[in-house]
Design an enzyme around this catalytic site. Sequence first.
Site, mmCIF file in Angstrom:
data_model
loop_
_atom_site.group_PDB
_atom_site.id
_atom_site.type_symbol
_atom_site.label_atom_id
_atom_site.label_comp_id
_atom_site.label_asym_id
_atom_site.label_seq_id
_atom_site.Cartn_x
_atom_site.Cartn_y
_atom_site.Cartn_z
ATOM 1 N N CYS A 111 -5.962 4.333 5.632
ATOM 2 C CA CYS A 111 -5.499 3.748 4.752
ATOM 3 C C CYS A 111 -7.233 2.647 4.585
ATOM 4 O O CYS A 111 -7.854 2.164 5.411
ATOM 5 C CB CYS A 111 -4.794 2.740 5.389
ATOM 6 S SG CYS A 111 -4.464 1.302 3.987
ATOM 7 N N CYS A 155 -6.126 -1.573 5.339
ATOM 8 C CA CYS A 155 -6.499 -2.272 7.283
ATOM 9 C C CYS A 155 -7.854 -1.433 7.496
ATOM 10 O O CYS A 155 -7.462 -0.307 8.488
ATOM 11 C CB CYS A 155 -5.411 -1.807 7.879
ATOM 12 S SG CYS A 155 -4.460 -0.060 7.646
ATOM 13 N N GLU A 211 1.141 -0.954 -0.482
ATOM 14 C CA GLU A 211 -0.140 -0.500 0.069
ATOM 15 C C GLU A 211 0.703 0.781 -0.005
ATOM 16 O O GLU A 211 1.919 1.368 0.438
ATOM 17 C CB GLU A 211 -0.727 -0.157 1.518
ATOM 18 C CG GLU A 211 -2.439 0.817 1.649
ATOM 19 C CD GLU A 211 -1.734 2.191 1.043
ATOM 20 O OE1 GLU A 211 -2.421 3.068 0.519
ATOM 21 O OE2 GLU A 211 -0.552 2.956 1.529
ATOM 22 N N HIS A 255 -8.274 2.018 12.007
ATOM 23 C CA HIS A 255 -7.911 3.457 12.685
ATOM 24 C C HIS A 255 -9.563 3.810 13.002
ATOM 25 O O HIS A 255 -9.192 4.660 13.805
ATOM 26 C CB HIS A 255 -7.486 3.784 11.052
ATOM 27 C CG HIS A 255 -6.052 4.567 10.808
ATOM 28 N ND1 HIS A 255 -5.594 4.498 11.367
ATOM 29 C CD2 HIS A 255 -5.472 3.574 9.849
ATOM 30 C CE1 HIS A 255 -4.238 3.865 11.476
ATOM 31 N NE2 HIS A 255 -4.266 3.797 9.608
ATOM 32 N N CYS A 270 -0.481 4.519 5.458
ATOM 33 C CA CYS A 270 -0.704 4.262 7.054
ATOM 34 C C CYS A 270 0.048 4.798 7.715
ATOM 35 O O CYS A 270 0.128 5.769 8.339
ATOM 36 C CB CYS A 270 -0.477 2.883 7.437
ATOM 37 S SG CYS A 270 -2.792 2.210 7.864
ATOM 38 N N ARG A 315 -0.583 -5.144 10.460
ATOM 39 C CA ARG A 315 0.516 -4.088 10.449
ATOM 40 C C ARG A 315 1.341 -3.943 11.846
ATOM 41 O O ARG A 315 2.745 -4.120 12.011
ATOM 42 C CB ARG A 315 0.779 -3.407 9.904
ATOM 43 C CG ARG A 315 0.668 -4.261 8.250
ATOM 44 C CD ARG A 315 0.309 -3.022 6.887
ATOM 45 N NE ARG A 315 -0.308 -3.029 5.911
ATOM 46 C CZ ARG A 315 -1.640 -4.019 5.326
ATOM 47 N NH1 ARG A 315 -2.378 -3.693 6.904
ATOM 48 N NH2 ARG A 315 -2.602 -4.648 4.670
ATOM 49 N N SER A 340 3.165 1.084 10.124
ATOM 50 C CA SER A 340 4.063 1.668 9.584
ATOM 51 C C SER A 340 5.382 2.539 9.839
ATOM 52 O O SER A 340 6.189 2.922 8.772
ATOM 53 C CB SER A 340 3.478 1.224 8.104
ATOM 54 O OG SER A 340 2.634 0.313 7.505
ATOM 55 N N CYS A 347 2.820 -0.467 4.821
ATOM 56 C CA CYS A 347 1.780 0.274 4.478
ATOM 57 C C CYS A 347 1.880 2.076 4.959
ATOM 58 O O CYS A 347 2.357 1.750 5.803
ATOM 59 C CB CYS A 347 0.086 -0.579 4.876
ATOM 60 S SG CYS A 347 -1.112 1.177 4.702
#
Lengths: 556, 244, 376
Positions: free
Chosen positions: A62, A65, A15, A69, A553, A482, A505, A550
């Site tokens: 994102c 995922c 991503e 968030h 992210c 992640r 990330s 990602c």
Amino acid sequence: MATTRVVVDPITRIEGHLRIEAQTEGGRITNAWAHSTQFRGIELVLQGRDPRDAWAFTQRICGVCTVVHAVASCRAVEDALGITVPPNANLIRNLVHGMQFIQDHVIHFYHLHALDWVDVVSALSADPAGTARVARTISPWPNNSETYFRGVQDRLKTFVSGGQLGVFTNGYWGHPAYKLPPEVNLLAVAHYLEALDWQRDVIRLHTIFGGKNPHPNFLVGGMASAINLDGTATINAERLVDIQGMIRRARTFVEQVYWPDLQAIAGYYKEWAAIGGGVPHFLAVGEFPEGGVNDVDRLYFPRGIILDRDLTRVHPYDHKLVKEYITSSWYQYAAGDGVGLHPWEGETKPVYTGPKPPYQFLQGLDKYTWMKAPRYEGRPMQVGPLARMLVAYASGHEEVRAEVGAVLGKLGVGPAALFSTLGRTAARGIETVLLARQMERWLDQLIQRIKSGDTKTFDGSHWEPSTWPASAEGYGYLDAPRGALGHWVQIRDGKISRYQCVVPSTWNCSPRDGEGQLGPYEAALVDNHPLLKPDQPLEILRTIHSFDPCMSCGVH
Amino acid sequence: MSGTREAKLSLAHKVPPPTGAYRWVYLWEWPIRIMHWLAVAGILTLVVTGLYIGRPYFMTGGEASSHFLMGRVRFAHFTAAAVLVMTGIVRGYWLFMGNRYERLRALFPLRRRDWVNLVRMVKFYLMIRPERAPHYLGHNPLQQLSYTALYAITGVMVLSGFALYGQSDPGGFIYSATNWIGPLLGGMPNVRFVHHALTWAFLIFVPIHVYLAIRADHLERTGVISSIVSGGRFVPVDHHFVDE
Amino acid sequence: MSLPSLEAWAAEETLGQRLQSKGVSRREFLEFCGKLGIVLGLGSAAGPRLAQALQALKRPSVIWIQLQECTGCVESVLRSAEPTIGNLLLEMVSLDYSHTLMAAAGHHAEAALQQAMKANQGKYILVVTGSVPLADGGIYTTIGGRTAKAVLEEAAEGAAAIVAVGACAHWGSVQAARPNPTGAVGVAEVIKDKPVINVTGCPPIGDVVTATLAHFLTFGALPATDSDGRPLFAYGKRIHDQCPRRAHFDAGQYVEVFDDENARKGWCLYHVGCKGPATFSPCPIFQWNGGTSWPIGAGHPCIGCTERNFWDTMTPFYDRLPDVGGFGVERTVDILGAALAIGAAAGVTAHAVATGIHQVRERRKLPVLPPDAGKE
Ligand code: HEM
Ligand code: HEM
Ligand code: NFV
Ligand code: SF4
Ligand code: SF4
Ligand code: F3S
Ligand SMILES: [Mg+2]
């Protein structure tokens, strides 16, 4: 020996926009930089907004995922406003987030990571009967027949002979680092295609509770999907049965396709159990609260910290010890770029100092990325499935210990093998297997609660801004696919005055800090890391993809 | 003095005040009067129904199919809107066809003298040297200003209202005629906001307006209120008016 | 679109020939074309026309670039649930560049892009997700060391059609929300010499993207759009006018707070801030994820994600009216208005009293009426 400078930009099958630069010498990587090249400023956009809306804004950090968030944001705001969501809502969030994990991990394995290990072109020369034989030894999956694999191979042949390879164009096919026999390559290609259809089905769980995927809806205080078994526009018996089916199909696929494939492929790449370990510290904030978010002793994946690869001790986690540094990042802090700030004091002021595009190299610059550098008590931390499994393992989590033990046994390696590129990929598989089972338990619990007459999904006692304190601060934790995620919110007079996210990330793709400590991607790339052909950076992709990057992210 | 007191309370129709030499001036022709009262009815309906649309403060129960409360309220809103627009059209036409008190020039503070007099009128209402207040037969500058503002606000209500209304039939005439409004205000939600917020302008204007009409009637005893019913008022024969 | 796939066909082969060789019957194919006609708002009668156009189709190239974004739009297209034969059609486009899915990285990925653009010059469909950050020389998103703007301009050059997928590509979405720190804009603000169609939403429903592509493939032209460049077949109607909860709206039956009795009866979400009355989108008709549900269907108000600037104009999401200017006016406007109205009423009352006092005082000084008043 001459040093070669390597640039890989874009890193694809992730991503977002990631650029890796490295220096190699004699087939080894000697130095590495991770550059995140996209900034959006969502923390700035959030200022002055209604805290109840924040989940939707942060969710758009994102689309991969897509759940995490939103939930972290709800938890942060709920923490600030003193809201406890009803147990049903907590269970629904676990189910939604659990399915996020399962779907995300499987997609990652087949569609983002597999082509690092699987040579699509080699599958053309496979004997489908052989593939079927291999498949049957590892799994009872009903599709795994010779005819089936032959069909896939035929399609592949037409495809390749057609000349236009689509997304497979310019792959590193034939690279000596590919080690799978053609039969196993064919197996993986077939399941690559199957997984595409499978994910579309199981993710509908999000649609039932949240109205859509990507970006299902959430709600501060609970969930908006009311439960009424007799209703037509609510969570009713029919919906629950549909969900039950998805969970069953998710589990079957994970147990009979994903997990056996992963182990089979790993068996051919055992040397990767000694490559790419990197940063020796691991952080898990823990996830899947089974007794409410504040009951951190009842997280299905436990919370804790492992230092220096020492699995005999799990250190406690205190979010107050997290600080973000920007020594190497394109930002400025009011107190100077050398300090670290806890997110409740965090600042996001972008100041680009890099070269004017188009540019050739970023390596060697003092500031070289949009990623901030979070550190825990000054240490860089690896987060993600491996961190979670290590913390669970070291905390004595029985299911985790059993699965980890089984894999290590099967591959014939010791626990040290976990600290590697392969370890990260295997840990992802382990937790998917565990979650696929756990989902059934959560659904059972939800159904039991509904049966006993509790259908409450929302707590509205602090919904109205008139019930809020003039000033409040909240922390929302969540362990995302992640890794460890945190949202920190500050509310003044009913509006967000500060919002900071420290994302998995961000931890993993962080750049060097003031002490010169590399971030986890960078450290992994210089940890016993080969690169046979600098112009075909296949090994870099393996290690970087093992983190499941990602970038949207990480920077946000 | 008892006679005087009676006169003060009188709503003096075509009956002249029982004193002095008065003349009858015809100010508001019947179309204006009828439109005024239709607009009053329309606006009151729009305000009441609009506030319900904005915040449905009571609900129905049971099966949806057996109720149509919001449907009816919206229907009333749109019907009243149509009435209001009709009065606006007639009023607009009368700006050119009406008498000197009704025409365009009398309606807006266009002349220098109107602006000078505006200050005096403000002072009049603040009771600072009220005797220096200018005397108008038609609209005095303060009225000109407030009515002009009200017409403008009504115009915005109509435009925003139709822009909202047009949304349900994209491609239809109303939609096509109003679809410049959304982008102009930065999106339809802002149009809705403007439509909602300006509703209060009417609720603020009406008490002041009605009060001033009654007050003028009471003080001048010359049938100001009745003028919007009967069309005219009595004024002293020898009195000169700014707009005569 | 189910991406990627192995469903390539030979260079000069038409879709008609391809379908035949795959054993798809004429009747099945016509049936599919009829359905496609309905989705595109052309009616099933357009089926034969569509069939004719489709049969002659040769394998088209799609180049998909991702700029400043969250990948949600790509994910949405990966979830699009086509009827099998629709899949068949859409699987057959050659996806020649896709950041999310392509095997190659770095220089090899860039080379694949250059090859695809060259080989299909003037013929490829360019799909764009993500916005273009224009502030500070475009440094907020770079790919291969080049700005998003440069990447877009180059890719647009040889495109036969440009499909901007998602709110980011349409107008910038969340990163363009106040104060838009990176100066993010949509594709059409950068590419002015070519029509850009906005398949909008945050993200849009995957099926709407595939249907738009199907339209282009069949007719060689993009579908008709509204004044904001959105295809009418999908964005031609308001959610509010297609909503299954509309009967409750008309009846005066609203959810007052989440999870109340009314929510459990599936009543209208107007009062908790539903933006369906201001949002043009096919969600209630197409639904999400293979017809499973949609936001309002799952009890959450629509947040208006298919409308330009919705992060600013549709917020606060749980209030019916927007927070104009970000000063919190919206919630106070009624209080303010009511206060002023009450103030006006109080003011006139006070003024009336003052007038009375003034009158009494004046009357003491000089007679208001001539001495012969009432004696005429
Ligand atoms: C004095 C004039 C008017 C007043 C005071 C008024 C008041 C209101 C109010 C308070 C609302 C609710 C707004 C909200 O909170 O969403 C409303 C809605 C509305 N008004 Fe008006 N309005 C007026 C004139 C008009 C006119 C001339 C039209 C033209 C058709 C109109 C059409 C509408 C429409 C379409 C709505 C939205 C109703 C819905 O779609 O459910 N209004 N009005
Ligand atoms: C919604 C309520 C009302 C509105 C919006 C309204 C509006 C107006 C407007 C715009 C005019 C100027 C007429 C023109 O030149 O076209 C006017 C005149 C007038 N209105 Fe009203 N009105 C309202 C209610 C009333 C009521 C209840 C009364 C009586 C008590 C009244 C008494 C008058 C009088 C006497 C005039 C003529 C005043 C003059 O020019 O000397 N109005 N009104
Ligand atoms: N890093 C990250 Fe996420 C995850 N998992 C965020 O919290 O992917 Ni988009
Ligand atoms: S439009 Fe929304 S879902 Fe699509 S990329 Fe942009 S933020 Fe993500
Ligand atoms: S739920 Fe929303 S879109 Fe549906 S009828 Fe109510 S207000 Fe309209
Ligand atoms: S929020 Fe978006 S997804 Fe549909 S229901 Fe509203 S347009
Ligand atoms: Mg941050």
